[in-house]
Design an enzyme around this catalytic site. Structure first.
Site, PDB file in Angstrom:
ATOM      1  N   GLU A 281       0.817  -1.031  -0.007  1.00  0.00           N
ATOM      2  CA  GLU A 281      -0.330  -0.128   0.128  1.00  0.00           C
ATOM      3  C   GLU A 281       0.899   1.185  -0.022  1.00  0.00           C
ATOM      4  O   GLU A 281       0.426   2.236  -0.499  1.00  0.00           O
ATOM      5  CB  GLU A 281      -0.849  -0.033   1.183  1.00  0.00           C
ATOM      6  CG  GLU A 281      -2.173   0.685   0.990  1.00  0.00           C
ATOM      7  CD  GLU A 281      -3.338   0.234   2.016  1.00  0.00           C
ATOM      8  OE1 GLU A 281      -4.389  -0.221   1.603  1.00  0.00           O
ATOM      9  OE2 GLU A 281      -2.911   0.742   3.183  1.00  0.00           O
ATOM     10  N   HIS A 302       7.279 -27.301  -0.857  1.00  0.00           N
ATOM     11  CA  HIS A 302       6.838 -28.310  -1.374  1.00  0.00           C
ATOM     12  C   HIS A 302       5.444 -27.861  -2.224  1.00  0.00           C
ATOM     13  O   HIS A 302       4.700 -28.676  -2.735  1.00  0.00           O
ATOM     14  CB  HIS A 302       6.426 -29.298  -0.491  1.00  0.00           C
ATOM     15  CG  HIS A 302       7.571 -29.840   0.337  1.00  0.00           C
ATOM     16  ND1 HIS A 302       8.087 -31.101  -0.262  1.00  0.00           N
ATOM     17  CD2 HIS A 302       8.208 -29.378   1.046  1.00  0.00           C
ATOM     18  CE1 HIS A 302       9.156 -31.400   0.710  1.00  0.00           C
ATOM     19  NE2 HIS A 302       9.393 -30.197   1.366  1.00  0.00           N
ATOM     20  N   LYS A 416     -14.102   1.417  -3.773  1.00  0.00           N
ATOM     21  CA  LYS A 416     -15.120   1.952  -2.813  1.00  0.00           C
ATOM     22  C   LYS A 416     -16.180   2.696  -3.650  1.00  0.00           C
ATOM     23  O   LYS A 416     -17.437   2.480  -3.409  1.00  0.00           O
ATOM     24  CB  LYS A 416     -14.430   2.715  -1.724  1.00  0.00           C
ATOM     25  CG  LYS A 416     -13.696   1.975  -0.792  1.00  0.00           C
ATOM     26  CD  LYS A 416     -13.241   3.136   0.477  1.00  0.00           C
ATOM     27  CE  LYS A 416     -12.225   2.412   1.122  1.00  0.00           C
ATOM     28  NZ  LYS A 416     -11.554   3.554   2.273  1.00  0.00           N
TER      29      LYS A 416
HETATM   30  O1  PA5 Z   1      -3.014   1.936   5.893  1.00  0.00           O
HETATM   31  C1  PA5 Z   1      -4.320   2.274   5.871  1.00  0.00           C
HETATM   32  O2  PA5 Z   1      -4.508   3.665   5.958  1.00  0.00           O
HETATM   33  C2  PA5 Z   1      -5.374   1.486   5.429  1.00  0.00           C
HETATM   34  O3  PA5 Z   1      -5.164   0.282   5.077  1.00  0.00           O
HETATM   35  C3  PA5 Z   1      -6.274   1.397   6.685  1.00  0.00           C
HETATM   36  O4  PA5 Z   1      -5.523   0.765   7.875  1.00  0.00           O
HETATM   37  C4  PA5 Z   1      -7.598   0.773   6.215  1.00  0.00           C
HETATM   38  O5  PA5 Z   1      -8.211   1.039   5.032  1.00  0.00           O
HETATM   39  C5  PA5 Z   1      -8.772   0.946   7.467  1.00  0.00           C
HETATM   40  O6  PA5 Z   1      -8.939   2.020   7.257  1.00  0.00           O
HETATM   41  P1  PA5 Z   1      -9.660   2.805   8.835  1.00  0.00           P
HETATM   42  O7  PA5 Z   1      -8.735   2.564   9.992  1.00  0.00           O
HETATM   43  O8  PA5 Z   1     -10.047   4.038   8.619  1.00  0.00           O
HETATM   44  O9  PA5 Z   1     -11.108   1.787   9.039  1.00  0.00           O
END
Ligand code: PA5
Length: 430
Positions: A281, A302, A416
């Site tokens: 990410e 394996h 989303k």
């Molecule tokens: O690293 C990040 O910001 C994202 O992966 C969030 O952790 C994830 O989308 C969850 O978001 P939130 O804590 O706002 O529900």
């Protein structure tokens, strides 16, 4: 007590002068991180968090965890991405694989599977339950759905008492969860505004459920604080997190665009998932980024071993090993030796496992896979804290070296939007 990079198997792929050529770039990126002048600098709160976290907050977390432990069989952590992966990772790494005992910590809100939730609901039937709903934005759909369903379950089971069994971890002021917490009077903890989800494991996000699960969170923070000071060294050749980041970028620029995190310790499976989110990410944007994948050996030798040895050559491996033998289980002598294993008598499983790693590294290197090796002396809470911080620091450096903002995730929004449109969420109609 540090995480060290071992370059034994990478030397034939990357020359020292290639690393040296990156020294100035690393120094400039270090400055961006520490002076908070790079892209996304407003999310660098994790950088000095381990040494800065206030004792009052830590004590309040411990108190809340003690209360949960005293009257709860199952704590359900509701969250997705950075709101649960760190907890799962540390829990998998440090707690016994079988029958950890104490309050069980399980997860919800990280998928939208009706089957998963139904099975979870039948698992908690007749048990004393508490919820820790975690969302920085407070508006993420997956945990919101799970919270709505599980909160109803709690109210049906406990009536007004349910409010004393729900803990909210969210932004200090913003979001639907903050409003819900204030309105219902739930115990709540704050996710610092300057720490993004995937960098938040050492805040209340991870610390509360981990304390409930029985992890020594003070040692975890201690290890991270040591990493914070050790890895504040700006010199590439003396900073193992920066070396790891630099090697990744050099390999990526040569077409090794997939990194396989490999460990011979199955307890690393959760860390692998957390690491994938952290790097995937943080770096995967603008058509760039190393694709993070993972395996657990020797299990996956394996299944994936053939590909690693002999498939398309766009992979490099990062092998994480725990060097100290903490278990000393030996292979016993057998009079008949029908399985022919007597040659291993008196060797510990650790020795055999380490040898399997060495053999695999040799074979894969021979097969054209560059191998980075990260050595962790021990598998305990302090080293876990060090390792988490090591990866966060390396990730920030690696992303800056590839020219992207390590702290945003614009690509996560697209699905989303589509989902809201398709589900007919008000305001999202075509
Ligand atoms: O690293 C990040 O910001 C994202 O992966 C969030 O952790 C994830 O989308 C969850 O978001 P939130 O804590 O706002 O529900």
């Amino acid at each position: 007590m540090t995480v060290k990079i071992n370059t034994k198997f990478i030397q034939e792929f990357v020359e020292t002068n290639e690393l040296a050529a990156l020294e100035d770039f690393v120094a400039a990126s270090h400055k961006k991180i520490h002076d908070k002048t790079g892209a996304g600098a407003e999310y660098l709160g994790w950088l000095d968090w381990p040494s800065k976290m206030e004792e009052a907050e830590l004590s309040r977390l411990e108190e809340a965890a003690e209360k949960v432990k005293s009257d709860t069989d199952v704590l359900i952590v509701i969250g997705i991405g950075g709101s649960y992966l760190g907890t799962k990772a540390v829990q998998d790494l440090l707690l016994p694989a079988f029958g950890a005992g104490g309050t069980e910590v399980i997860f919800a809100g990280h998928n939208i599977s009706g089957r998963y939730l139904e099975e979870l609901l039948s698992h908690i039937e007749g048990k004393k339950v508490a919820l820790n709903v975690i969302s920085k934005s407070g508006t993420t759909t997956e945990p919101a759905i799970a919270f709505r369903i599980l909160r109803k379950w709690m109210v049906d089971a406990y009536g007004e008492e349910a409010a004393n069994r729900i803990i909210v971890t969210t932004d200090e002021k913003e979001g639907a969860l903050r409003k819900a917490a204030d309105k219902a009077g739930y115990t709540s903890f704050v996710i610092p505004g300057d720490i993004g989800g995937r960098y938040s494991v050492l805040t209340s996000v991870g610390l509360l459920p981990l304390a409930v699960a029985g992890v020594d969170i003070r040692s975890l923070l201690e290890g991270a604080a040591l990493a914070e000071s050790t890895l504040a060294n700006p010199a590439l050749m003396e900073n193992d997190a920066y070396l790891y980041a630099a090697y990744r970028q050099i390999l990526n620029s040569r077409g090794y665009s997939v990194e396989v995190m490999a460990s011979f310790e199955p307890a690393m499976a959760g860390i692998n998932e957390w690491w994938k989110q952290l790097f995937g990410e943080s770096e995967g944007k603008q058509g760039k980024g190393v694709f993070p994948a993972s395996v657990i050996y020797s299990t996956d030798l394996h299944s994936m071993g053939q590909y690693l040895q002999d498939g398309r050559r766009m992979l490099f491996e990062t092998m994480v090993s725990f060097t100290e033998d903490q278990n000393q289980t030996e292979i016993p002598f057998d009079e008949e030796d029908g399985d022919g294993l007597n040659y291993l008598v008196e060797k510990s499983l650790h020795e055999v496992n380490q040898t399997a790693m060495e053999a695999t590294a040799l074979a894969h290197a021979e097969g054209g896979v560059p191998i980075l090796s990260l050595e962790v002396p021990k598998l305990d809470a302090q080293h876990a804290g060090y390792l988490l911080y090591f990866f966060m620091k390396a990730c920030a450096m690696s992303a800056y070296l590839s020219g992207v903002n390590p702290f945003d995730q614009p690509g996560v929004e697209q699905y989303k939007q589509n989902m809201f449109e398709l589900l007919g969420k008000p305001g999202y109609e075509k």
